[in-house]
Design a protein around this motif. Structure first.
Motif, PDB file in Angstrom:
ATOM      1  N   GLU A   1       0.941   4.309  -2.679  1.00 33.67           N
ATOM      2  CA  GLU A   1       0.652   5.676  -2.247  1.00 33.67           C
ATOM      3  C   GLU A   1       1.786   6.644  -2.523  1.00 33.67           C
ATOM      4  OE1 GLU A   1      -0.453   5.351   1.866  1.00 33.67           O
ATOM      5  OE2 GLU A   1      -2.322   4.308   1.396  1.00 33.67           O
ATOM      6  N   HIS A   2       3.016   6.163  -2.518  1.00 26.91           N
ATOM      7  CA  HIS A   2       4.178   7.029  -2.720  1.00 26.91           C
ATOM      8  C   HIS A   2       4.764   6.935  -4.121  1.00 26.91           C
ATOM      9  CE1 HIS A   2       4.289   8.330   1.451  1.00 26.91           C
ATOM     10  NE2 HIS A   2       4.019   7.073   1.777  1.00 26.91           N
TER      11      HIS A   2
ATOM     12  N   GLN B   1       0.830  -1.199   0.000  1.00 28.29           N
ATOM     13  CA  GLN B   1       0.000   0.000   0.000  1.00 28.29           C
ATOM     14  C   GLN B   1       0.864   1.248   0.000  1.00 28.29           C
ATOM     15  OE1 GLN B   1      -3.333  -0.181  -0.350  1.00 28.29           O
ATOM     16  NE2 GLN B   1      -3.275   2.033  -0.613  1.00 28.29           N
ATOM     17  N   SER B   2       1.926   1.233   0.778  1.00 27.95           N
ATOM     18  CA  SER B   2       2.831   2.382   0.841  1.00 27.95           C
ATOM     19  C   SER B   2       3.544   2.602  -0.488  1.00 27.95           C
ATOM     20  CB  SER B   2       3.848   2.178   1.968  1.00 27.95           C
ATOM     21  OG  SER B   2       4.656   3.311   2.107  1.00 27.95           O
TER      22      SER B   2
END
Length: 125
Positions: free
Chosen positions: A95-96, A91-92
Motif C-alpha cells: 500500500e505504501h 499489505q502495508s
C-alpha cells in the motif's frame, strides 16, 4: 567432504538435509530446501537481504552456519504470509509502495516482523 544431518523447521514444516560444516543457512535454504524467497545479496552480512527469523531472532542467513540451525525453527518470507492471506506488514509495504524492485523486500519484511514480534509498540527512538 564429510556431511552432517540437520533437521530444520522451515515455516512450520520439518525439513532434513545433509550439510557440510561450512555451509551457511542461506545456502541450505536455497540449494537444499528450495526456499528461493531467501535472497543472496552481499554474502557478507552487510545488506540484510537474506534475513530470516531463527528461533524468534532475526539473523543474516549468509552468516549463520546451517549446523547452528539444526533443531531450530526458521521463518522466511513465505512463513510470514502469502498472496491469498498477506501479513499486515506485507499489505502495508504494498500500500505504501515500499516494495521497490522486490529483491530486498523479503529481508525487510522479515526484519520488520522480528522487530514487531519483539517490541509490538516501537517508537521512532
Amino acid at each position: 567432504m564429510r556431511t552432517y544431518p540437520v533437521e530444520i523447521n522451515v515455516n512450520g514444516q520439518l525439513q532434513k538435509a545433509d550439510v557440510t560444516a561450512d555451509e551457511t543457512l542461506l545456502d541450505v535454504l536455497r540449494d537444499h530446501l528450495g526456499a528461493y524467497e531467501v535472497k543472496n545479496g552481499c554474502a557478507q552480512g552487510d545488506c540484510g537481504v537474506c534475513t530470516v527469523i531463527l528461533d524468534d531472532k532475526a539473523v543474516n542467513a549468509c552468516l549463520t552456519l546451517a549446523l547452528q540451525a539444526n533443531g531450530k525453527k526458521v521463518t522466511t518470507l513465505k512463513g510470514v504470509g502469502n498472496p491469498e492471506r498477506p501479513h499486515p506488514l506485507q499489505q502495508s509495504f504494498v500500500e505504501h509502495g515500499a516494495i521497490q524492485c522486490g529483491f530486498c523486500t523479503p529481508g525487510m519484511v522479515v526484519s520488520a516482523k522480528a522487530l514487531l514480534d519483539d517490541n509490538p509498540g516501537p517508537t521512532r527512538n
